[in-house]
Write a protein that holds these residues in place. Sequence first.
Motif, PDB file in Angstrom:
ATOM      1  N   SER A 152       0.515   2.041   7.873  1.00  0.00           N
ATOM      2  CA  SER A 152       1.945   2.219   8.157  1.00  0.00           C
ATOM      3  C   SER A 152       2.444   1.182   9.158  1.00  0.00           C
ATOM      4  O   SER A 152       3.563   0.683   9.044  1.00  0.00           O
ATOM      5  N   LYS A 153       1.611   0.824  10.126  1.00  0.00           N
ATOM      6  CA  LYS A 153       2.009  -0.148  11.150  1.00  0.00           C
ATOM      7  C   LYS A 153       1.958  -1.582  10.620  1.00  0.00           C
ATOM      8  O   LYS A 153       2.701  -2.452  11.098  1.00  0.00           O
ATOM      9  N   ALA A 154       1.099  -1.817   9.645  1.00  0.00           N
ATOM     10  CA  ALA A 154       0.950  -3.170   9.097  1.00  0.00           C
ATOM     11  C   ALA A 154       2.119  -3.553   8.205  1.00  0.00           C
ATOM     12  O   ALA A 154       2.369  -4.744   7.970  1.00  0.00           O
ATOM     13  N   SER A 155       2.836  -2.561   7.693  1.00  0.00           N
ATOM     14  CA  SER A 155       3.964  -2.826   6.805  1.00  0.00           C
ATOM     15  C   SER A 155       5.248  -2.985   7.620  1.00  0.00           C
ATOM     16  O   SER A 155       5.548  -2.160   8.490  1.00  0.00           O
ATOM     17  N   ALA A 156       5.997  -4.046   7.315  1.00  0.00           N
ATOM     18  CA  ALA A 156       7.239  -4.296   8.049  1.00  0.00           C
ATOM     19  C   ALA A 156       8.231  -3.150   7.883  1.00  0.00           C
ATOM     20  O   ALA A 156       8.902  -2.741   8.838  1.00  0.00           O
ATOM     21  N   LYS A 157       8.339  -2.624   6.676  1.00  0.00           N
ATOM     22  CA  LYS A 157       9.278  -1.534   6.427  1.00  0.00           C
ATOM     23  C   LYS A 157       8.636  -0.163   6.581  1.00  0.00           C
ATOM     24  O   LYS A 157       9.311   0.870   6.517  1.00  0.00           O
ATOM     25  N   GLY A 158       7.337  -0.125   6.793  1.00  0.00           N
ATOM     26  CA  GLY A 158       6.637   1.138   6.959  1.00  0.00           C
ATOM     27  C   GLY A 158       6.449   1.876   5.647  1.00  0.00           C
ATOM     28  O   GLY A 158       6.652   1.317   4.563  1.00  0.00           O
ATOM     29  N   LEU A 159       6.052   3.128   5.749  1.00  0.00           N
ATOM     30  CA  LEU A 159       5.857   3.983   4.579  1.00  0.00           C
ATOM     31  C   LEU A 159       6.990   5.003   4.513  1.00  0.00           C
ATOM     32  O   LEU A 159       7.763   5.149   5.465  1.00  0.00           O
ATOM     33  N   ASN A 160       7.080   5.704   3.407  1.00  0.00           N
ATOM     34  CA  ASN A 160       8.008   6.825   3.337  1.00  0.00           C
ATOM     35  C   ASN A 160       7.221   8.101   3.076  1.00  0.00           C
ATOM     36  O   ASN A 160       6.127   8.067   2.533  1.00  0.00           O
ATOM     37  N   TYR A 161       7.781   9.227   3.528  1.00  0.00           N
ATOM     38  CA  TYR A 161       7.088  10.497   3.295  1.00  0.00           C
ATOM     39  C   TYR A 161       8.060  11.535   2.754  1.00  0.00           C
ATOM     40  O   TYR A 161       9.231  11.573   3.118  1.00  0.00           O
ATOM     41  N   ALA A 162       7.550  12.354   1.850  1.00  0.00           N
ATOM     42  CA  ALA A 162       8.351  13.380   1.192  1.00  0.00           C
ATOM     43  C   ALA A 162       8.095  14.744   1.817  1.00  0.00           C
ATOM     44  O   ALA A 162       7.001  15.036   2.305  1.00  0.00           O
ATOM     45  N   SER A 163       9.128  15.570   1.785  1.00  0.00           N
ATOM     46  CA  SER A 163       8.983  16.974   2.183  1.00  0.00           C
ATOM     47  C   SER A 163       9.794  17.823   1.232  1.00  0.00           C
ATOM     48  O   SER A 163      10.543  17.311   0.398  1.00  0.00           O
ATOM     49  N   ALA A 164       9.672  19.132   1.366  1.00  0.00           N
ATOM     50  CA  ALA A 164      10.405  20.062   0.503  1.00  0.00           C
ATOM     51  C   ALA A 164      11.880  20.137   0.852  1.00  0.00           C
ATOM     52  O   ALA A 164      12.629  20.851   0.173  1.00  0.00           O
ATOM     53  N   GLY A 165      12.318  19.420   1.887  1.00  0.00           N
ATOM     54  CA  GLY A 165      13.739  19.400   2.213  1.00  0.00           C
ATOM     55  C   GLY A 165      13.992  19.227   3.698  1.00  0.00           C
ATOM     56  O   GLY A 165      13.101  19.451   4.529  1.00  0.00           O
ATOM     57  N   THR A 166      15.200  18.821   4.031  1.00  0.00           N
ATOM     58  CA  THR A 166      15.585  18.664   5.430  1.00  0.00           C
ATOM     59  C   THR A 166      15.476  19.994   6.164  1.00  0.00           C
ATOM     60  O   THR A 166      15.997  21.011   5.706  1.00  0.00           O
TER      61      THR A 166
END
Length: 329
Positions: A152-166
């Motif tokens: 995650s730190k090596a990527s300029a834009k980072g990663l994304n993560y999913a959840s069941a909702g806000t």
Amino acid sequence: MTFPMRLRSLLFPIALAASLAGPALAQSNAGNFPTKAIRLIVPYAPGGGTDLVMRAVAPGMADILGQPVVVENKPGGGTINATEIGARAAPDGYTLLAVGAPIYLNTALGIKTPYDPLKDLTPLSLLVNNPGLLLVSSKVQAKDVKELVAVSKASAKGLNYASAGTGSIGHLGGELLKAKLGLNMLHIPYKGSAPALADLMGGQVDVAIDAMIPSGAQVKSGKVRAVAILTKQRSPLLPDVPTMAEAGYPGLEFGATFGLMLPANTPPAIVSKLHGAMMKAISQPATHKQLVDMGYEIVANTPEQFGTYLRQQITTWTKIVKDNNITVE
């Protein structure tokens, strides 16, 4: 109306005796409790996790108490409607309320409710925990938590993560992991676990934070990879998935928890009798096996421990909400 001094002196012993008789009467009634069916309000539709747990425990409680424990499903309103019914019921032990994570998350999120979960309800027990899992898609080259942090730190834009909702436990848990682990991740909210897992399996999202039920089945099938389970011990269903402590990050445990509460001011003797019945019911070998086989972690703690847990959860998640300016519509 003002009473003459002599009349007041005569009335005072009577009033005092009546006030002292109240607790004694409650204790006496508890000895005969229950004399009729007990209703168990579930704030969700039939077939969901909370419903299945309560229907697993209710028959055993009924056998021990000698009266039916009838599950009543009252979905809608984000659990608020059913919870209000439970909070406003007579404090006589004949109404039990099933609660999940919303009982503390609603407060943490600043959602206005017609009840105070700490003042208008009495904890009975936290029954089970549906442990959280830190999941990655097959396209993410990380076999463990430390590698995930590095990726995650090596990527300029980072990663994304999913959840069941806000505002879900997966969302708030993801923000907690970001803060504690230094993960570079962006939240992608979904409308439920199913679409979030589908996109994780398809590679549309990199990471997901979800509960053992339902995501454990996808891990076992090899469709997604779990780099850690967010509880203090490994699950017998996923024995190869390490805990966060084993991964080098202790103190990061959360999940979808299910418990039982009663209206405030329920007499202690009745609370004790119901708690004893619950403990015996959930400890029955067939019931215990049923819940563990489904993927749940048995907790079955005391009313005092459950109350402490609720206060701790409200404190923890309120900070996460404020630190990240999280709002729900």
